[in-house]
Design a protein around this motif. Structure first.
Motif, PDB file in Angstrom:
ATOM      1  N   GLN A 116       0.767  -1.184   0.024  1.00  0.00           N
ATOM      2  CA  GLN A 116      -0.062  -0.257  -0.008  1.00  0.00           C
ATOM      3  C   GLN A 116       0.964   1.197  -0.108  1.00  0.00           C
ATOM      4  OE1 GLN A 116      -3.007  -0.042   3.069  1.00  0.00           O
ATOM      5  NE2 GLN A 116      -4.211  -1.845   2.245  1.00  0.00           N
ATOM      6  N   ILE A 117       2.035   1.163   0.826  1.00  0.00           N
ATOM      7  CA  ILE A 117       2.944   2.390   0.825  1.00  0.00           C
ATOM      8  C   ILE A 117       3.633   2.515  -0.587  1.00  0.00           C
ATOM      9  CG2 ILE A 117       4.945   3.335   1.832  1.00  0.00           C
ATOM     10  CD1 ILE A 117       4.090   1.888   4.406  1.00  0.00           C
ATOM     11  N   ARG A 159       2.721  11.960   1.497  1.00  0.00           N
ATOM     12  CA  ARG A 159       2.050  10.845   2.179  1.00  0.00           C
ATOM     13  C   ARG A 159       2.674   9.671   2.415  1.00  0.00           C
ATOM     14  NH1 ARG A 159      -0.743   9.468   6.142  1.00  0.00           N
ATOM     15  NH2 ARG A 159      -2.366   7.746   5.759  1.00  0.00           N
ATOM     16  N   ARG A 160       3.240   9.242   1.100  1.00  0.00           N
ATOM     17  CA  ARG A 160       3.894   7.920   1.004  1.00  0.00           C
ATOM     18  C   ARG A 160       5.313   8.044   2.140  1.00  0.00           C
ATOM     19  NH1 ARG A 160       4.699   7.868  -4.352  1.00  0.00           N
ATOM     20  NH2 ARG A 160       7.019   8.715  -4.215  1.00  0.00           N
ATOM     21  N   ALA A 161       5.910   9.164   2.227  1.00  0.00           N
ATOM     22  CA  ALA A 161       6.954   9.259   3.277  1.00  0.00           C
ATOM     23  C   ALA A 161       6.437   9.314   4.703  1.00  0.00           C
ATOM     24  CB  ALA A 161       7.780  10.523   2.949  1.00  0.00           C
ATOM     25  N   GLN A 162       5.196   9.881   5.071  1.00  0.00           N
ATOM     26  CA  GLN A 162       4.643   9.729   6.470  1.00  0.00           C
ATOM     27  C   GLN A 162       4.282   8.505   6.645  1.00  0.00           C
ATOM     28  OE1 GLN A 162       1.536  12.521   5.298  1.00  0.00           O
ATOM     29  NE2 GLN A 162       2.407  14.242   6.386  1.00  0.00           N
ATOM     30  N   ARG A 163       3.514   7.623   5.803  1.00  0.00           N
ATOM     31  CA  ARG A 163       3.281   6.408   6.009  1.00  0.00           C
ATOM     32  C   ARG A 163       4.256   5.333   6.298  1.00  0.00           C
ATOM     33  NH1 ARG A 163      -1.385   4.358   1.861  1.00  0.00           N
ATOM     34  NH2 ARG A 163      -1.366   2.654   3.392  1.00  0.00           N
TER      35      ARG A 163
END
Length: 81
Positions: free
Chosen positions: A9-10, A18-22
């Motif tokens: 999902q990432i 958002r990818r970095a946050q997740r």
């Protein structure tokens, strides 16, 4: 949710922020889990020793060296050894 599905999902997250946050959140969760697993292993080694096993016997049973047992007991991470 399994780790592989979380990673997938990432990977599929189109927004880089958002990818970095997740990814950061998942890393934090892994760090917490790794710390707890290390504590559980250390306690299990001490319990085995308290039940009469020598550290050499424990090392042999775990497939690691007696020196690594000492490191585990002292909380030394593999990258620090």
């Amino acid at each position: 949710m399994s780790t592989s599905s979380e990673l997938e999902q990432i990977h599929q997250e189109p927004d880089p922020i958002r990818r970095a946050q997740r990814a950061g959140m998942l890393l934090a969760a892994f760090r917490q889990q790794a710390a707890e697993l290390a504590r559980l292993r250390r306690v299990a080694i001490e319990e085995a020793h308290d039940q009469g096993m020598t550290y050499t016997e424990i090392a042999t049973a775990l497939g690691i060296t007696k020196g690594r047992i000492t490191q585990i007991r002292n909380g030394v991470l593999p990258s620090q050894s």
